[in-house]
Design a protein around this motif. Sequence first.
Motif, PDB file in Angstrom:
ATOM      1  N   THR A  43       9.448  -8.916  36.162  1.00  0.00           N
ATOM      2  CA  THR A  43      10.184  -8.251  37.245  1.00  0.00           C
ATOM      3  C   THR A  43      11.683  -8.442  37.074  1.00  0.00           C
ATOM      4  N   ILE A  44      12.095  -9.638  36.679  1.00  0.00           N
ATOM      5  CA  ILE A  44      13.525  -9.903  36.459  1.00  0.00           C
ATOM      6  C   ILE A  44      14.042  -9.054  35.310  1.00  0.00           C
ATOM      7  N   MET A  45      13.267  -8.941  34.238  1.00  0.00           N
ATOM      8  CA  MET A  45      13.686  -8.137  33.077  1.00  0.00           C
ATOM      9  C   MET A  45      13.836  -6.661  33.474  1.00  0.00           C
ATOM     10  N   ILE A  46      12.851  -6.125  34.168  1.00  0.00           N
ATOM     11  CA  ILE A  46      12.909  -4.721  34.591  1.00  0.00           C
ATOM     12  C   ILE A  46      14.069  -4.505  35.561  1.00  0.00           C
ATOM     13  N   SER A  47      14.254  -5.434  36.489  1.00  0.00           N
ATOM     14  CA  SER A  47      15.359  -5.315  37.450  1.00  0.00           C
ATOM     15  C   SER A  47      16.707  -5.374  36.749  1.00  0.00           C
ATOM     16  N   SER A  48      16.834  -6.234  35.759  1.00  0.00           N
ATOM     17  CA  SER A  48      18.099  -6.335  35.017  1.00  0.00           C
ATOM     18  C   SER A  48      18.435  -5.029  34.308  1.00  0.00           C
ATOM     19  N   VAL A  49      17.435  -4.428  33.688  1.00  0.00           N
ATOM     20  CA  VAL A  49      17.651  -3.142  33.009  1.00  0.00           C
ATOM     21  C   VAL A  49      18.031  -2.069  34.021  1.00  0.00           C
ATOM     22  N   LEU A  50      17.327  -2.034  35.158  1.00  0.00           N
ATOM     23  CA  LEU A  50      17.647  -1.046  36.199  1.00  0.00           C
ATOM     24  C   LEU A  50      19.040  -1.255  36.771  1.00  0.00           C
ATOM     25  N   ILE A  51      19.444  -2.502  36.930  1.00  0.00           N
ATOM     26  CA  ILE A  51      20.785  -2.802  37.446  1.00  0.00           C
ATOM     27  C   ILE A  51      21.848  -2.292  36.485  1.00  0.00           C
ATOM     28  N   ILE A  52      21.681  -2.568  35.201  1.00  0.00           N
ATOM     29  CA  ILE A  52      22.664  -2.125  34.206  1.00  0.00           C
ATOM     30  C   ILE A  52      22.729  -0.609  34.141  1.00  0.00           C
ATOM     31  N   ILE A  53      21.580   0.041  34.086  1.00  0.00           N
ATOM     32  CA  ILE A  53      21.544   1.510  33.983  1.00  0.00           C
ATOM     33  C   ILE A  53      22.141   2.154  35.222  1.00  0.00           C
ATOM     34  N   SER A  54      21.735   1.701  36.409  1.00  0.00           N
ATOM     35  CA  SER A  54      22.235   2.329  37.640  1.00  0.00           C
ATOM     36  C   SER A  54      23.729   2.106  37.827  1.00  0.00           C
ATOM     37  N   THR A  55      24.209   0.911  37.487  1.00  0.00           N
ATOM     38  CA  THR A  55      25.639   0.632  37.640  1.00  0.00           C
ATOM     39  C   THR A  55      26.470   1.462  36.671  1.00  0.00           C
ATOM     40  N   LEU A  56      26.064   1.507  35.414  1.00  0.00           N
ATOM     41  CA  LEU A  56      26.811   2.305  34.436  1.00  0.00           C
ATOM     42  C   LEU A  56      26.786   3.791  34.785  1.00  0.00           C
ATOM     43  N   PHE A  57      25.621   4.313  35.113  1.00  0.00           N
ATOM     44  CA  PHE A  57      25.515   5.725  35.470  1.00  0.00           C
ATOM     45  C   PHE A  57      26.352   6.042  36.706  1.00  0.00           C
ATOM     46  N   GLY A  58      26.248   5.197  37.733  1.00  0.00           N
ATOM     47  CA  GLY A  58      27.000   5.437  38.960  1.00  0.00           C
ATOM     48  C   GLY A  58      28.501   5.371  38.771  1.00  0.00           C
ATOM     49  N   LEU A  59      28.968   4.382  38.017  1.00  0.00           N
ATOM     50  CA  LEU A  59      30.413   4.265  37.801  1.00  0.00           C
ATOM     51  C   LEU A  59      30.957   5.405  36.947  1.00  0.00           C
ATOM     52  N   LEU A  60      30.195   5.821  35.951  1.00  0.00           N
ATOM     53  CA  LEU A  60      30.641   6.971  35.147  1.00  0.00           C
ATOM     54  C   LEU A  60      30.649   8.246  35.976  1.00  0.00           C
ATOM     55  N   TRP A  61      29.668   8.389  36.842  1.00  0.00           N
ATOM     56  CA  TRP A  61      29.590   9.574  37.702  1.00  0.00           C
ATOM     57  C   TRP A  61      30.774   9.615  38.661  1.00  0.00           C
ATOM     58  N   THR A  62      31.082   8.475  39.305  1.00  0.00           N
ATOM     59  CA  THR A  62      32.221   8.469  40.227  1.00  0.00           C
ATOM     60  C   THR A  62      33.544   8.635  39.483  1.00  0.00           C
ATOM     61  N   TYR A  63      33.616   8.132  38.265  1.00  0.00           N
ATOM     62  CA  TYR A  63      34.820   8.326  37.444  1.00  0.00           C
ATOM     63  C   TYR A  63      35.050   9.821  37.215  1.00  0.00           C
ATOM     64  N   LYS A  64      34.011  10.531  36.850  1.00  0.00           N
ATOM     65  CA  LYS A  64      34.141  11.977  36.620  1.00  0.00           C
ATOM     66  C   LYS A  64      34.464  12.716  37.912  1.00  0.00           C
ATOM     67  N   LEU A  65      33.804  12.345  39.015  1.00  0.00           N
ATOM     68  CA  LEU A  65      34.084  12.996  40.296  1.00  0.00           C
ATOM     69  C   LEU A  65      35.513  12.733  40.739  1.00  0.00           C
ATOM     70  N   THR A  66      35.996  11.529  40.514  1.00  0.00           N
ATOM     71  CA  THR A  66      37.381  11.210  40.869  1.00  0.00           C
ATOM     72  C   THR A  66      38.346  12.061  40.054  1.00  0.00           C
ATOM     73  N   ALA A  67      38.071  12.196  38.763  1.00  0.00           N
ATOM     74  CA  ALA A  67      38.951  12.994  37.908  1.00  0.00           C
ATOM     75  C   ALA A  67      38.967  14.453  38.341  1.00  0.00           C
ATOM     76  N   ILE A  68      37.852  14.948  38.879  1.00  0.00           N
ATOM     77  CA  ILE A  68      37.774  16.349  39.281  1.00  0.00           C
ATOM     78  C   ILE A  68      38.338  16.573  40.689  1.00  0.00           C
ATOM     79  N   TRP A  69      37.967  15.725  41.649  1.00  0.00           N
ATOM     80  CA  TRP A  69      38.231  16.006  43.054  1.00  0.00           C
ATOM     81  C   TRP A  69      39.492  15.387  43.621  1.00  0.00           C
ATOM     82  N   VAL A  70      39.838  14.189  43.198  1.00  0.00           N
ATOM     83  CA  VAL A  70      40.916  13.450  43.871  1.00  0.00           C
ATOM     84  C   VAL A  70      42.270  13.971  43.397  1.00  0.00           C
ATOM     85  N   LYS A  71      43.108  14.305  44.361  1.00  0.00           N
ATOM     86  CA  LYS A  71      44.406  14.918  44.050  1.00  0.00           C
ATOM     87  C   LYS A  71      45.570  13.935  44.122  1.00  0.00           C
TER      88      LYS A  71
END
Length: 143
Positions: A43-71
């Motif tokens: 469970t710890i191994m699976i959670s660690s992988v999910l934490i890394i994937i979700s954090t990287l995906f989310g931060l990259l997504w917000t980075y792109k949204l910030t570059a597009i939307w924020v003036k």
Amino acid sequence: MMKAWMNRQLISFIYGVIILIPIELLLNIYRFSRIAKVSISTTIMISSVLIIISTLFGLLWTYKLTAIWVKTKRQAFLPVLLWFPYFLSLMYLIATLFPMTYEGDRPNPVSGLIMIASIIIYPIVVFGFQMLGMHKKSSEELL
């Protein structure tokens, strides 16, 4: 004007979810292990992988949204503050919908310390990604 406000709120909501996922996975290790009937190490191994994937995906997504939307820089600064109410309300919602009914599922005390440290450091991370998104936008305008 309203669209810019909604865009800021969406970015702030995503930032709230980005920190909510690792904290919930961390706090519910024993519950996930018991319900899935797998060992805690798995469970710890699976959670660690999910934490890394979700954090990287989310931060990259917000980075792109910030570059597009924020003036402006003021708009870029607002998610540094606005993620916290979304995080608290989602945390409350999850705690209300899925209460702790089995005492063996209680997280260990160190999990609380990790959660507190994450919440203290996270605004710095949000600020960094907001400024990176603004920098990307300003460097693209120069070209």
